[in-house]
Design a protein around this motif. Structure first.
Motif: not given
Length: 452
Positions: A285, A289-290, A360-361, A364-365
């Motif tokens: 996941v 995301i990255n 956002k990234r 989320s990370s």
């Protein structure tokens, strides 16, 4: 020497923190001895199989380098089920220092924890180039495993080989040093690791070979990449060949089937190791995301770490053989996941992303990384509690010291390898450690090649 002192001076906080964790791991014995008077040399143990490893080390110190069975006289010279290489290493410390095995283990609690902490810190610092974050991640990891780190051999010694192996792989992958020398050292490391613990040896071997296979897709090609492994293979293959011959001989013994079942080897294709695999899924996941911000080199490194976790924990889906339980690969899995998280963290920091434009990234990370640590904390939060929960009461401590007279009597009056039939308490655990004698039966005696 001056270079080494300068390095120590520049990372003195990490050295102090590593010493703190070393003392913390050994603190239950220190506190028990300090709190109660009339200590006569009988040390408490706080981890499962601690007495088993001490008995094997004592057997080596007494001159039986095979250490096949430290408990039963009839099987002490048989072919060992588990190679005692780790016991040889620790026994050298005991012999050179001239100290007793139990006291040596207390000192090793401090020494090995200090060394492994600094190795982890060094690995993370090379990735992050940040003393603060490297120290923070290392401290969290060692807090979560502070109790089990008091367990001799595995993980005290195995973690040193694992972390030094990962450090060498990282250096080799990024070509920051003389890679031929590093590859040779890695080959020695992985080869010896198989003798100490096949779990840790297989972890390093699988990760290194997968990393070479993946990275060859976009670099110099498969054959040229494999050719570059020659210095690693020169060191690794002779050691692994010896290990393979040993396993072949053990596997052909008439009592091997009975012994392997007792050791936990079962035939199954069952999909297990759910906690370990869940951590790997969280890494996927984080990778997703990255994905747009990960360059090719880091992409193969991260893919190799995750693939290794799946292969190590689910190899039985192909081989049909599994050594219970998933806990054997749990600490290795968490180490690989920490490696993965820190690499992603380093990428985010080095890219100097605008938080406003890339929030956002980044958020989320951060949430995924936070959830990784929450999940591991949920499984490990009893570690700190357990560290001191087994400290003996004054009554238990004084009763243990009374055994000192029994051990002295045995050493003074019984011939070497005399057999004692014990009833009650823990004499069957302690006699092989504190005396030169054997016992009629002990559960740990079954962890050797003998019939049911």
């Amino acid at each position: 020497m001056n270079w080494f002192l300068l390095k120590i001076r520049s990372h003195w906080i990490a050295v102090v923190v590593s010493l703190f964790f070393g003392i913390l791991v050994a603190s239950p014995n220190f506190l028990a001895i300090q709190s109660f008077s009339d200590f006569k040399g009988v040390y408490s143990t706080f981890n499962d199989e601690e007495v088993y490893y001490q008995a094997r080390i004592s057997e080596v110190v007494r001159g039986n380098w095979g250490a096949s069975n430290a408990y039963i006289k009839e099987h002490k010279d048989d072919l060992f089920l588990v190679p005692p290489v780790a016991e040889w290493i620790i026994s050298l410390f005991v012999i050179v220092s001239g100290l007793s095995v139990p006291f040596s283990m207390v000192l090793i609690d401090v020494l090995f924890t200090l060394v492994s902490f600094l190795l982890l810190y060094l690995l993370l610092f090379n990735i992050l180039n940040s003393k603060v974050y490297s120290l923070l991640y290392s401290s969290v990891f060692y807090t979560l495993f502070v109790h089990i780190l008091g367990r001799p051999v595995n993980p005290q010694l195995t973690s040193i080989f694992l972390l030094s192996g990962l450090f060498l792989i990282y250096k080799i992958y990024y070509r920051e040093e003389n890679t031929d020398t590093l590859k040779f050292l890695l080959g020695v490391n992985v080869g010896i690791s198989f003798f100490i613990s096949p779990y840790y040896g297989s972890a390093l071997a699988v990760f290194y070979f997968i990393l070479n296979i993946f990275s060859s897709f976009t670099e110099e090609g498969v054959f040229k990449r494999l050719k570059s492994l020659k210095y690693f293979l020169v060191a690794f293959l002779p050691l692994f060949l010896v290990y393979g011959v040993f396993m072949f001989k053990v596997g052909n013994l008439p009592d091997y089937v009975d012994s392997s079942i007792r050791f936990g080897l079962i035939n199954t294709h069952y999909i297990g190791s759910h906690s370990n695999i869940f951590l790997a899924v969280l890494c996927i996941v984080l990778f997703f995301i990255n994905r747009k911000n990960i360059n090719t080199k880091e992409k193969w490194l991260l893919a190799s770490l995750v693939s290794s976790v799946f292969i190590l924990n689910w190899q039985n889906l192909i081989t049909g053989q599994l050594i219970q339980f998933a806990s054997h690969y749990y600490m290795i899995t968490v180490t690989f996941v920490l490696f993965f998280v820190v690499v992603v963290h380093g990428l985010i920091v080095r890219q100097h992303s605008s938080f406003y434009l890339d929030r956002k990234r980044i958020i989320s990370s951060a949430l995924v990384i936070f959830f990784v640590f929450i999940f591991v904390f949920y499984k490990q939060y009893r570690e700190v509690i357990n560290l001191w929960s087994n400290i003996p009461t004054k009554e238990q401590f004084l009763k243990a010291q009374e055994k000192h007279e029994v051990f002295n009597w045995i050493n003074d009056n019984a011939s070497e390898n005399s057999v004692f039939y014990t009833l009650g308490e823990d004499y069957d655990d302690l006699i092989p450690i504190y005396t030169h004698s054997k016992v009629y039966y002990n559960f740990y005696a079954t962890l050797s090649v003998m019939s049911n």
